[in-house]
Motif scaffolding. Structure first.
Motif, PDB file in Angstrom:
ATOM      1  N   LEU A  38       2.107   1.508  -5.744  1.00 40.73           N
ATOM      2  CA  LEU A  38       2.994   1.834  -5.151  1.00 40.73           C
ATOM      3  C   LEU A  38       3.781   3.211  -5.267  1.00 40.73           C
ATOM      4  O   LEU A  38       3.342   3.564  -6.582  1.00 40.73           O
ATOM      5  CB  LEU A  38       4.103   0.719  -4.966  1.00 40.73           C
ATOM      6  N   ALA A  39       4.342   3.828  -4.515  1.00 38.08           N
ATOM      7  CA  ALA A  39       5.125   5.000  -4.684  1.00 38.08           C
ATOM      8  C   ALA A  39       6.676   5.166  -5.227  1.00 38.08           C
ATOM      9  O   ALA A  39       7.384   3.825  -4.838  1.00 38.08           O
ATOM     10  CB  ALA A  39       5.195   5.957  -3.432  1.00 38.08           C
ATOM     11  N   PRO A  40       7.196   5.951  -5.829  1.00 30.10           N
ATOM     12  CA  PRO A  40       8.544   5.889  -6.043  1.00 30.10           C
ATOM     13  C   PRO A  40       9.326   5.895  -4.835  1.00 30.10           C
ATOM     14  O   PRO A  40       8.858   6.369  -3.590  1.00 30.10           O
ATOM     15  CB  PRO A  40       8.840   7.298  -6.879  1.00 30.10           C
TER      16      PRO A  40
ATOM     17  N   PHE B 108       5.355  -1.987   6.558  1.00 34.71           N
ATOM     18  CA  PHE B 108       6.795  -1.955   6.683  1.00 34.71           C
ATOM     19  C   PHE B 108       7.176  -1.177   5.453  1.00 34.71           C
ATOM     20  O   PHE B 108       7.049  -1.548   4.338  1.00 34.71           O
ATOM     21  CB  PHE B 108       7.688  -3.290   6.714  1.00 34.71           C
ATOM     22  N   SER B 109       7.799   0.093   5.737  1.00 36.07           N
ATOM     23  CA  SER B 109       8.054   1.005   4.734  1.00 36.07           C
ATOM     24  C   SER B 109       9.437   0.403   4.033  1.00 36.07           C
ATOM     25  O   SER B 109      10.441   0.148   4.578  1.00 36.07           O
ATOM     26  CB  SER B 109       8.376   2.485   5.355  1.00 36.07           C
ATOM     27  N   LEU B 110       9.257   0.506   2.662  1.00 35.79           N
ATOM     28  CA  LEU B 110      10.438   0.081   1.851  1.00 35.79           C
ATOM     29  C   LEU B 110      11.523   1.077   2.160  1.00 35.79           C
ATOM     30  O   LEU B 110      12.811   0.595   2.173  1.00 35.79           O
ATOM     31  CB  LEU B 110      10.251  -0.102   0.425  1.00 35.79           C
ATOM     32  N   GLU B 111      11.160   2.315   1.957  1.00 35.89           N
ATOM     33  CA  GLU B 111      12.390   3.199   2.120  1.00 35.89           C
ATOM     34  C   GLU B 111      13.148   3.101   3.515  1.00 35.89           C
ATOM     35  O   GLU B 111      14.314   3.185   3.773  1.00 35.89           O
ATOM     36  CB  GLU B 111      11.968   4.590   2.128  1.00 35.89           C
TER      37      GLU B 111
ATOM     38  N   ILE C 145       0.991  -1.207   0.047  1.00 29.05           N
ATOM     39  CA  ILE C 145      -0.014   0.030  -0.116  1.00 29.05           C
ATOM     40  C   ILE C 145       0.807   1.083   0.014  1.00 29.05           C
ATOM     41  O   ILE C 145       1.850   1.237   0.810  1.00 29.05           O
ATOM     42  CB  ILE C 145      -0.855  -0.058   1.282  1.00 29.05           C
ATOM     43  N   GLN C 146       0.521   2.449  -0.624  1.00 30.95           N
ATOM     44  CA  GLN C 146       1.111   3.449  -0.691  1.00 30.95           C
ATOM     45  C   GLN C 146       0.701   4.336   0.373  1.00 30.95           C
ATOM     46  O   GLN C 146      -0.836   4.706   0.298  1.00 30.95           O
ATOM     47  CB  GLN C 146       1.038   4.274  -2.101  1.00 30.95           C
TER      48      GLN C 146
ATOM     49  N   ALA D  42       4.034  -0.570 -12.887  1.00 32.33           N
ATOM     50  CA  ALA D  42       4.287   0.907 -12.904  1.00 32.33           C
ATOM     51  C   ALA D  42       3.761   1.630 -11.594  1.00 32.33           C
ATOM     52  O   ALA D  42       2.977   1.067 -10.895  1.00 32.33           O
ATOM     53  CB  ALA D  42       3.629   1.737 -13.948  1.00 32.33           C
ATOM     54  N   LEU D  43       4.486   2.802 -11.397  1.00 27.12           N
ATOM     55  CA  LEU D  43       4.119   3.703 -10.184  1.00 27.12           C
ATOM     56  C   LEU D  43       2.586   3.829 -10.223  1.00 27.12           C
ATOM     57  O   LEU D  43       1.760   4.202 -11.135  1.00 27.12           O
ATOM     58  CB  LEU D  43       4.646   4.855 -10.210  1.00 27.12           C
TER      59      LEU D  43
END
Length: 476
Positions: free
Chosen positions: A170-172, A130-133, A104-105, A186-187
């Protein structure tokens, strides 16, 4: 004798950096592979993530990765698995994350969702996901030289329908240097779970990482081309790279002969597409976004003209409208565009898209629920009630439809029925703020002022924006 010893020491010193480099390539490769399929909020378990995770783990092990695999991980289990990965990372090592499941974004970050997440509002995403960043940042802080994230989570999921305002897909990623990230789509776009043995993305991934003498960026470029062709341009993976040096999935420490022999013994990668992989490498810039055709949003008489005009510039609507221009019967694109329209206040456009989605799939319970909610907002209450009843017939005790039907009954003045629906929803999840606030309003209107005040106070404490949200539905 002294001369020989001195010569030997000189040779050891001169060879040591090479040995360390080879050892790092062979031993300092760590991977965490997660396949989450059994989400209680989903209508049925996902069929692809477990097989995908197992086969990706096996493939990485062949290429000298030290792999930990997790299946259907709860939040605590995901946290422990990530902590173990962090602890193993050494300066200069390679760290890889593969995740297949729901993502989820939120607040322009992408979150991987554990199977026990309790997500009812957008803040819940940041609490349970869990944030990918954040993960990539932590891996970088441990000194990893190469960070790789392969995320197959751009699926239509059961959570976003609960948000009245959301961003699809998803987000960049804003990632540290030395990072390679690939999303399966894609985003801000989603793809449907095919129900096959493997996702198209993983089928291409398994095939391309086996190619010798190929950098990771080249392999991912070919995966992008293969997925795009295999999906007839419906699914275009997204890549972001800040790698400063070439990296290969196939360890350089393994002699080329043994690599070729090992590859010869491997079974062919599973792919539902007979088309041969492209032989040419497509040079892709660090961040890839494929623009959708610019197609104007059709005007409607009963929407605010300013709102409709603004939709023409929305990138998600542009992308989904482009897909529908190619395939008008893409039920998933219709459903997602309906969600976006509704989140932006274009409720009649949303109803139209949900109606078309239901025409294609008469058992799309989520489309029935969303059409119920949209019709409630614009005041088409009898039709809304029929939609919610149908959603509950298709899926008894469907909490989102109970919440929506409570809204219908509240707006219709059927306060006792509204209380019953909100009660049923809150019995399933006591933290469902919209049902708690709606029940408070219904109790007040039914004469139970103090009980209603308590519900409203508790709802406002959990979500200060709930009053404004209901006001936007015409309920005060």
């Amino acid at each position: 004798m002294k001369f020989r010893l001195a010569l030997l020491l000189t040779l050891i010193v001169s060879v040591a950096p090479v040995l360390r480099s080879v050892a790092a390539d062979r031993d300092d490769r760590f991977a965490l592979v997660i396949g989450n399929a059994k989400y209680p909020d989903a209508e049925a378990p996902l069929k692809e993530p477990i097989n995908d995770a197992r086969d990706i783990a096996a493939e990485l092990k062949r290429h000298s990765f030290d792999v930990e695999t997790g299946e259907n991980l709860t939040g605590d289990a995901m946290r422990r698995a990530l902590d173990r990965l962090y602890a193993r990372i050494k300066p200069g090592s390679v760290a890889l994350i593969f995740f297949s499941g729901f993502g989820i974004q939120s607040a322009r970050q992408s979150y991987m969702i554990p199977v026990d997440a309790q997500i009812w509002t957008e803040p819940d995403v940041r609490r349970d996901g869990f944030s990918l960043e954040t993960i990539l940042s932590e891996i970088n802080s441990r000194g990893a030289g190469v960070k790789i994230a392969l995320i197959d989570a751009s699926r239509r999921n059961p959570f976003e329908r609960r948000f009245r305002s959301f961003s699809a897909g998803l987000a960049p990623v804003i990632a540290p240097n030395g990072t390679l990230v690939m999303y399966s789509a894609a985003l801000s776009s989603v793809v449907s779970d095919t129900g096959g043995t493997h996702s198209l993305f993983v089928s291409e991934l398994l095939k391309e990482v086996r190619v010798p003498d190929s950098t990771a960026e080249e392999a991912l470029n070919r995966i992008r081309v293969g997925v795009t062709r295999g999906s007839h341009n419906e699914q275009v993976p997204w890549i972001s790279s800040s790698l400063a040096e070439d990296f290969s999935f196939i360890s350089a420490a393994r002699p080329q002969g043994s690599t070729a022999a090992a590859l010869a013994k491997l079974p062919p990668a599973v792919s539902p597409h007979a088309e041969a992989p492209p032989t040419a490498v497509v040079n892709i810039p660090p961040k890839i976004e494929v623009p959708a055709p610019v197609i104007p949003v059709p005007a409607v008489k009963d929407e605010d003209s300013t709102t409709v005009a603004n939709l023409a510039d929305d990138p998600t609507i542009k992308s989904l409208t482009g897909k529908l221009a190619d395939n008008p019967d893409d039920a998933n694109a219709l459903y997602r565009r309906g969600q976006v329209y509704a989140s932006k206040g274009a409720y009649s456009l949303a109803v139209n898209d949900f109606t078309e989605s239901i025409r294609i799939n008469p058992k799309d319970v989520e489309a029935f629920n969303n059409r119920c909610w949209a019709r409630t907002v614009i005041g088409d209450l009898q039709s809304a009630l029929r939609d919610c009843n149908e959603a509950l017939r298709l899926r008894p005790n469907f909490i989102d439809a109970l919440d929506s039907r409570g809204l219908v009954n509240l707006k219709s003045g059927q306060t006792k029925n509204a209380i019953a629906d909100f009660d049923a929803a809150l019995k399933i999840n006591p933290r469902l703020t919209s049902s708690l606030y709606g029940r408070g309003l219904a109790k007040q209107r039914n004469g139970s002022i103090s009980d209603g005040d308590l519900d409203i106070s508790n709802a406002k404490a959990m979500d200060p924006n709930i009053v404004k949200e209901f006001a936007s539905y015409g309920i005060r």
